[in-house]
Design a protein around this motif. Structure first.
Motif, short mmCIF file in Angstrom:
data_model
loop_
_atom_site.label_atom_id
_atom_site.label_comp_id
_atom_site.label_asym_id
_atom_site.label_seq_id
_atom_site.Cartn_x
_atom_site.Cartn_y
_atom_site.Cartn_z
N GLY A 1 14.01 14.50 -1.12
CA GLY A 1 14.62 13.75 -0.02
C GLY A 1 13.54 13.05 0.79
N LEU A 2 12.45 13.76 1.03
CA LEU A 2 11.34 13.17 1.79
C LEU A 2 10.72 12.01 1.01
CD1 LEU A 2 9.18 13.22 4.04
CD2 LEU A 2 7.87 14.75 2.59
N ILE A 3 10.47 12.23 -0.28
CA ILE A 3 9.83 11.17 -1.07
C ILE A 3 10.71 9.93 -1.12
CG2 ILE A 3 9.00 10.55 -3.38
CD1 ILE A 3 8.16 13.50 -3.70
N ALA A 4 12.02 10.15 -1.34
CA ALA A 4 12.94 9.00 -1.38
C ALA A 4 12.96 8.30 -0.04
CB ALA A 4 14.34 9.48 -1.77
N SER A 5 12.91 9.08 1.05
CA SER A 5 12.95 8.37 2.35
C SER A 5 11.66 7.64 2.65
CB SER A 5 13.31 9.26 3.51
OG SER A 5 13.32 10.56 3.21
N LEU A 6 10.56 8.03 2.00
CA LEU A 6 9.35 7.24 2.18
C LEU A 6 9.58 5.82 1.65
CD1 LEU A 6 6.41 9.64 1.22
CD2 LEU A 6 7.12 8.92 3.48
N PHE A 7 10.26 5.73 0.49
CA PHE A 7 10.59 4.40 -0.04
C PHE A 7 11.47 3.63 0.94
CE2 PHE A 7 9.76 6.42 -4.26
CZ PHE A 7 8.89 5.48 -4.78
N ILE A 8 12.50 4.32 1.42
CA ILE A 8 13.48 3.64 2.27
C ILE A 8 12.85 3.23 3.61
CG2 ILE A 8 15.64 3.97 3.54
CD1 ILE A 8 16.49 5.76 1.15
N ALA A 9 12.10 4.19 4.21
CA ALA A 9 11.48 3.88 5.50
C ALA A 9 10.50 2.71 5.36
CB ALA A 9 10.75 5.11 6.03
N ASN A 10 9.85 2.65 4.21
CA ASN A 10 8.89 1.57 3.99
C ASN A 10 9.58 0.21 3.97
OD1 ASN A 10 6.33 0.63 3.56
ND2 ASN A 10 6.42 0.91 1.34
N VAL A 11 10.73 0.14 3.29
CA VAL A 11 11.48 -1.12 3.28
C VAL A 11 11.94 -1.47 4.69
CG1 VAL A 11 13.55 -2.27 2.42
CG2 VAL A 11 12.23 -0.79 0.90
N MET A 12 12.43 -0.46 5.41
CA MET A 12 12.88 -0.70 6.79
C MET A 12 11.73 -1.23 7.64
SD MET A 12 14.99 2.72 7.63
CE MET A 12 16.68 2.98 7.13
N GLY B 1 0.82 -1.21 0.00
CA GLY B 1 0.00 0.00 0.00
C GLY B 1 0.85 1.26 0.00
N ALA B 2 1.83 1.29 0.92
CA ALA B 2 2.67 2.48 1.01
C ALA B 2 3.53 2.63 -0.24
CB ALA B 2 3.55 2.39 2.25
N LEU B 3 3.97 1.49 -0.79
CA LEU B 3 4.83 1.55 -1.98
C LEU B 3 4.06 2.14 -3.16
CD1 LEU B 3 7.63 0.69 -3.08
CD2 LEU B 3 6.55 -1.41 -3.87
N ILE B 4 2.85 1.62 -3.38
CA ILE B 4 2.04 2.12 -4.50
C ILE B 4 1.75 3.60 -4.33
CG2 ILE B 4 -0.28 1.99 -5.51
CD1 ILE B 4 -0.09 -1.01 -5.26
N ALA B 5 1.42 3.99 -3.09
CA ALA B 5 1.09 5.38 -2.85
C ALA B 5 2.31 6.28 -3.04
CB ALA B 5 0.53 5.55 -1.44
N THR B 6 3.49 5.78 -2.67
CA THR B 6 4.69 6.60 -2.85
C THR B 6 4.98 6.78 -4.34
OG1 THR B 6 5.48 5.59 -0.81
CG2 THR B 6 7.02 6.97 -1.99
N VAL B 7 4.79 5.70 -5.12
CA VAL B 7 4.92 5.83 -6.57
C VAL B 7 3.90 6.85 -7.07
CG1 VAL B 7 4.69 4.63 -8.78
CG2 VAL B 7 5.86 3.53 -6.87
N GLY B 8 2.70 6.81 -6.48
CA GLY B 8 1.67 7.78 -6.85
C GLY B 8 2.12 9.21 -6.58
N ILE B 9 2.80 9.40 -5.44
CA ILE B 9 3.31 10.75 -5.14
C ILE B 9 4.28 11.19 -6.23
CG2 ILE B 9 4.64 12.15 -3.51
CD1 ILE B 9 3.78 10.35 -1.29
N VAL B 10 5.21 10.27 -6.60
CA VAL B 10 6.23 10.62 -7.59
C VAL B 10 5.56 11.00 -8.91
CG1 VAL B 10 8.14 9.70 -8.94
CG2 VAL B 10 7.96 9.18 -6.51
N LEU B 11 4.50 10.28 -9.29
CA LEU B 11 3.86 10.53 -10.58
C LEU B 11 3.02 11.80 -10.56
CD1 LEU B 11 2.71 6.96 -11.62
CD2 LEU B 11 4.69 8.24 -12.42
N PHE B 12 2.24 11.99 -9.48
CA PHE B 12 1.22 13.04 -9.53
C PHE B 12 1.63 14.34 -8.87
CE2 PHE B 12 -1.38 9.13 -9.92
CZ PHE B 12 -1.79 9.38 -11.21
N ALA B 13 2.48 14.27 -7.83
CA ALA B 13 2.78 15.49 -7.09
C ALA B 13 3.41 16.57 -7.97
CB ALA B 13 3.66 15.16 -5.89
N PRO B 14 4.41 16.24 -8.81
CA PRO B 14 4.99 17.33 -9.62
C PRO B 14 3.97 17.95 -10.57
CG PRO B 14 6.40 15.39 -9.64
CD PRO B 14 5.11 14.98 -9.01
#
Lengths: 148, 502
Positions: free
Chosen positions: B359-370, B122-135
């Motif tokens: 930096g925040l978006i990338a750490s969402l990916f990393i924190a999610n794996v952790m 869930g968090a992974l898909i949403a983070t990808v969503g942030i990358v696609l839609f936020a900009p």
């Protein structure tokens, strides 16, 4: 406390806000909307919501739990005392003083709560002040721990 | 591909040793805070926010810490839902419905691991969503003028009050209280002091931290006194620790669907994890039809809400980062945290401060794996924390809260104000008033007033500008719909139930 009391309190608060805000005016005005409009708008909205609650209160009043009245009063007093003594007593001592009644309100024995307070007071002091560089008051213990 | 380049830049920020350590710490603390019943993501973020500031962490590191705590909370809530049948936070209420029966059937390990896995997806898909839609959204939002911003904020309040459900008037009232608190202090446009009562401590306005800690931490302690939490019913994890491939394949589509729904709900300002998880749970229940045994331990009933609440948590970063209007109470607290650093989130942030955003978006990916890594094998460690008695926990929360408040201005006045606001917050919460709109109001108050005044300055006081552009008109219509439609739908559902019964 019922919705009616909450609504009445909001009416009073709204009226008070409007009264306090009525003479907020900029000495030199260079914009059409001054410092008064937004607070007055909010005061109006608050009074509106308040009268709604007075007129149509919710079905069930939550009410303060009477059986918990004493423990909640104790904990609330402890919170205020903690705030008041934080600087003068210093963090470690004030935390100990706060943890005793709060711990007991949560069902700890006085020995457990006191011990927990002492341990927490000093452990957090060392962790925050010494390790993490968040300066905390030492108050009465300043002659041992330094600081103020 | 600009986005990819920015994202790589973001990973360069997120992968510095300091930020990695902060993300891991945040993930760990977040899981614990989310797991403890009563403490949710707002409390966790509120308590850690002043500490991050006091530790003199740079803004991106502070935000990474808070984001990791937020994500961690959404993971942690499921543990107590499944093992204790007491949801650790509001987003995990639905997880208890099937998670606890599963645990009683000896499948605690499976329920915990599949929910961690679906949380991860869930968090992974949403983070990808942030990358696609936020900009994209940020670029579009650059065209917003003050009138559009004012309409947008009204839309956000409409969402948060309309979707709050049972007590929209109280939610609206909470928002007004928050807005009113934000007007205290010096009005920067005119130099007039408002509602200070002549007190110098208030001339700067009320500190954000004082409000958040008072309303969420202190009042929470008093509320905790009325609930008897005990770890007596804690189910011991036995048997299989990990889900098998068959279970994963079985829940795969349901997890994906719920993640997408969760993300969309999260992006809507005001609608948070609670609504997302409830929506997907009933959606999956309907889709499964008679095959499902929802309520007695259907594995999909665990996977769907967990995927959704994590996705919506990540999704709520979208409006916060792109519009500066937070999508949940927790992101509202983060906006307040950024204001300590004099950073105002908004569309310009993407161009002015890419280090922070990416930096925040990338750490969402990393924190999610952790989080996935610490949540599957280390569940046993966390369940030990659930046995921590309240008589030690409550004073601990109070002490850390006071340290946070004190660390900002070091005055007794702020501590007293915190206690006072805590009592008020307690009374209001007892009356069933939600606190998230209050925080949103407090965070947005200044911005809202400034935009209103700026918009009206353009037309010299003519109110017509507020409904001039198509964007504002759309937002106003959306706002009205948000307030009017949910009660009508409830009314309809009510009538249909009545008709069924007849």
């Amino acid at each position: 406390m019922s919705d009616r009391i909450l609504g009445a309190a909001c009416l009073v608060a709204g009226a008070g806000m409007a009264w306090a805000a009525q003479d907020y005016a900029a000495p030199i005005s260079y914009e059409p909307v001054g410092p008064r409009a937004f607070p007055l708008l909010l005061a109006g909205l608050m009074a509106l919501a308040g009268s709604w609650l007075v007129a149509r209160p919710g079905p069930q009043g939550f009410g303060l739990a009477r059986e918990h009245f004493k423990t909640i009063g104790l904990a609330a007093a402890a919170v205020f005392a903690y705030a008041a003594l934080f600087e003068t007593f210093g963090f470690p001592l004030a935390t100990t003083v706060m943890a005793l009644p709060v711990g007991m309100a949560f069902g700890g024995s006085w020995k457990q709560s006191l011990a927990g307070g002492v341990v927490m007071g000093f452990a957090f002091y060392l962790m925050f002040d010494k390790l993490l560089d968040v300066v905390l008051p030492t108050g009465l213990l300043s002659f041992v721990l330094g600081g103020r | 591909m600009d986005t990819l380049q920015f994202l790589l830049g973001g990973f360069a920020v997120a992968l510095t040793p300091q930020n990695l350590m902060v993300a891991a710490t945040g993930a760990f603390i977040g899981t614990i805070v989310g797991m403890l019943p009563g403490l949710g993501p707002i409390n966790g973020v509120a308590i850690l926010m002043p500490l991050a500031f006091a530790l003199k962490l740079p803004p991106e590191t502070a935000l990474i810490l808070l984001a990791a705590v937020y994500m961690g909370c959404e993971y942690g809530g499921r543990i107590s839902s499944i093992l204790l049948n007491v949801p650790g936070d509001a987003g995990a209420i639905m997880t208890a419905l099937d998670g606890h029966p599963m645990a009683k059937n000896g499948l605690a390990g499976v329920a915990l691991s599949i929910s961690a896995w679906s949380s991860f997806i869930g968090a992974l898909i949403a983070t990808v969503g942030i990358v696609l839609f936020a900009p994209l959204l940020a670029r579009w939002a650059l065209a917003f003028g003050p009138a559009e911003y004012f309409a947008l904020m009204c839309f956000a309040f409409a969402c948060i009050t309309g979707l709050m459900g049972d007590a929209p008037v109280k939610a609206a009232l909470a928002a007004v209280i928050g807005l009113s608190l934000s007007t205290v202090g010096l009005d920067s446009n005119s130099g007039v002091y408002r509602f200070t009562g002549g007190d110098v401590h208030l001339s700067d306005g009320i500190q954000f931290i004082v409000v958040v800690i008072g309303v969420f931490s202190v009042s929470e302690i008093l509320l905790m006194l009325e609930q008897h939490r005990s770890s007596a019913g804690l189910i011991h994890i036995s048997g299989r620790k990990l889900f098998n491939l068959k279970e994963m394949a079985f829940t795969w589509w349901c997890t994906l669907r719920s993640s997408v729904v969760g993300f969309v709900v999260g992006v809507l300002p005001g609608a948070g994890a609670t609504i997302a998880s409830a929506m997907t749970y009933s959606m999956e229940k309907r889709l499964a039809g008679p095959d499902g045994h929802f309520g007695d331990g259907d594995i999909r009933g665990v996977a769907a809400p967990e995927a959704a609440n994590n996705a919506s948590a990540a999704g709520s970063f979208v409006p916060m980062l792109t519009l500066g209007v937070p999508g949940s109470g927790t992101t509202a607290v983060m906006v307040g945290a950024l204001s300590l650093y004099n950073i105002t989130p908004g569309p310009a942030l993407f161009t002015q401060n890419p280090t922070l955003v990416w930096g925040l978006i990338a750490s969402l990916f990393i924190a999610n794996v952790m989080l996935l890594v610490i949540n599957i094998p280390m569940v046993g460690v966390f369940t030990k924390v659930l046995r921590l008695p309240n008589w030690a926990l409550a004073p601990g929360i109070l002490a850390v809260s006071a340290v946070g408040v004190f660390s900002v201005h070091a005055t007794t006045f702020d501590l007293m104000l915190m206690s006072g606001l805590g009592m008020v917050g307690y009374l209001l919460r007892k009356q069933g008033m939600p606190m998230a709109p209050l925080i949103l109001g407090f965070v947005l108050g200044d911005l809202m007033e400034q935009n209103l005044r700026r918009a009206l300055s353009i037309t010299n006081g003519e109110l017509g500008i507020l409904v001039e552009s198509p964007i504002s008109i759309g937002l106003w219509i959306g706002a009205v719909a948000m307030v009017v439609v949910p009660p009508l739908m409830r009314l309809r559902a009510h009538r249909m139930q009545a008709a069924d019964a007849a």
